[in-house]
Design a protein around this motif. Structure first.
Motif, short mmCIF file in Angstrom:
data_model
loop_
_atom_site.label_atom_id
_atom_site.label_comp_id
_atom_site.label_asym_id
_atom_site.label_seq_id
_atom_site.Cartn_x
_atom_site.Cartn_y
_atom_site.Cartn_z
N SER A 116 -9.64 19.64 -25.86
CA SER A 116 -10.74 20.62 -26.49
C SER A 116 -10.79 21.86 -26.12
O SER A 116 -10.68 22.19 -25.11
CB SER A 116 -11.98 19.95 -26.17
OG SER A 116 -13.23 20.68 -26.46
N TYR A 176 -16.70 17.35 -22.24
CA TYR A 176 -15.65 17.64 -21.18
C TYR A 176 -15.21 16.29 -20.87
O TYR A 176 -13.99 16.31 -20.45
CB TYR A 176 -16.13 18.42 -20.01
CG TYR A 176 -16.64 20.11 -20.24
CD1 TYR A 176 -16.41 20.27 -21.74
CD2 TYR A 176 -17.02 20.63 -19.39
CE1 TYR A 176 -16.75 21.74 -21.93
CE2 TYR A 176 -17.45 22.04 -19.91
CZ TYR A 176 -17.12 22.31 -21.09
OH TYR A 176 -17.74 23.76 -21.66
N GLU A 191 -13.21 23.82 -26.00
CA GLU A 191 -14.24 24.21 -24.98
C GLU A 191 -13.83 24.47 -23.61
O GLU A 191 -14.72 25.02 -22.71
CB GLU A 191 -15.33 22.85 -25.13
CG GLU A 191 -15.93 22.85 -26.62
CD GLU A 191 -17.25 23.62 -26.62
OE1 GLU A 191 -17.74 24.25 -25.58
OE2 GLU A 191 -17.77 23.74 -27.77
N LYS A 203 -21.18 18.77 -23.66
CA LYS A 203 -20.22 19.40 -24.29
C LYS A 203 -18.83 18.72 -24.63
O LYS A 203 -17.99 19.15 -25.46
CB LYS A 203 -19.91 20.70 -23.59
CG LYS A 203 -21.11 21.77 -23.43
CD LYS A 203 -20.66 22.67 -22.70
CE LYS A 203 -21.79 23.68 -22.52
NZ LYS A 203 -21.65 24.93 -21.59
#
Length: 221
Positions: free
Chosen positions: A11, A150, A13, A148
Motif C-alpha cells: 500500500s 496498514y 500509505e 488506514k
C-alpha cells in the motif's frame, strides 16, 4: 526456463516514495533489514542507515517519514510474501486436509531465501518479524493505523487460513483465534529455540514446530 517476475504490492500509505522504484529505495530496504537485525529496532536510526548506505538522512525521508513506517512496510511486505507462498502452495490441492497441512507448514516452517527478490533476505526479515513485529501494533496509534489498512496483509493471511480451517470443519467456532495463535506461537517457539531452548522441545534437523502445530490444529478442530 525463464524465471517468473514476481512483484509484491505494498500500500502506498506506507511510504512517501515507492522504495521498489529505484536502486536507492531498494538499498534503503535491504540495508534496513540488515541493520534492524544487527542493532535491534530501538538502536536503528536514519542517521546510521544513511551512513551505512553513503547517503544523507534527507534522502531516506523522501521514501519514509519515520523508522516506524519502515517497520510497518517490512511487516506488510513479509505477510504479502507469505500470502503469495500460501496461494501458490494451496491453489490446486484437492484434499482439504492436505491444503490445511500445507498452510500450517508455510506458517510454521523455518524460512529459506526466495531468490525471486534479490534485494530482500527473507531469512533475516523473518528474524525481524519474530523479534520486532509486535512493535508495529503495540502503539497508541494502532487503531488509526488499522483503519488506514496498514495490517491488511497479515489479516489476509489469517483470513485465508481460517477459511481452510472451516473447509475441514465448517462448525468450528474459533478459526481466526486458532490461526493467529499458530502464527504468534510458532514465532515464539522459533525465538525460544534460538535463545531460550529450555522453553521448547525443538531438535536440530527436525521440524518439531511444524509437527507440533499440525498435531495441535487437527486435534483441536
Amino acid at each position: 526456463m525463464e524465471q517468473l517476475s514476481i512483484h509484491i504490492n505494498i500500500s502506498s500509505e506506507l511510504y512517501t516514495k515507492d522504495p521498489n522504484s529505484t536502486d536507492l529505495g531498494k538499498r534503503i530496504i535491504s540495508t534496513s533489514i540488515a541493520m534492524i537485525d544487527e542493532l535491534g529496532f530501538e538502536s536503528f536510526t536514519f542517521k546510521k542507515l544513511g551512513q551505512r548506505i553513503g547517503s544523507n538522512e534527507s534522502s531516506i525521508y523522501r521514501y519514509f517519514e519515520s523508522k516506524h513506517m519502515i517497520l510497518l512496510y517490512l511487516n506488510a511486505w513479509y505477510w504479502s510474501w507469505v500470502e503469495y507462498k500460501l496461494v501458490f502452495a494451496t491453489a490446486n490441492v484437492k484434499s482439504v486436509k492436505t491444503k490445511l497441512e500445507e498452510a500450517i507448514h508455510i506458517l510454521t516452517k523455518r524460512i529459506i531465501v526466495d531468490n525471486s527478490f534479490s534485494y530482500i533476505n527473507e531469512v533475516v526479515l523473518h528474524r525481524i518479524i519474530i523479534a520486532e513485529s509486535s512493535k508495529t501494533y503495540h502503539t497508541k496509534e494502532v487503531d488509526a493505523e488499522n483503519e488506514k489498512g496498514y495490517f491488511k496483509p497479515y489479516k489476509r493471511v489469517v483470513q485465508r487460513v481460517s477459511e481452510i480451517v472451516l473447509e475441514n470443519n465448517p462448525t468450528y467456532k474459533f478459526p481466526h483465534m486458532l490461526v493467529s495463535t499458530i502464527i504468534e506461537g510458532a514465532h515464539k517457539q522459533r525465538y525460544f529455540s534460538d535463545h531460550l531452548p529450555s522453553l521448547t522441545d525443538t531438535e536440530k534437523g527436525k521440524n518439531n514446530i511444524v509437527q507440533f502445530y499440525t498435531d495441535l490444529v487437527f486435534k483441536v478442530i
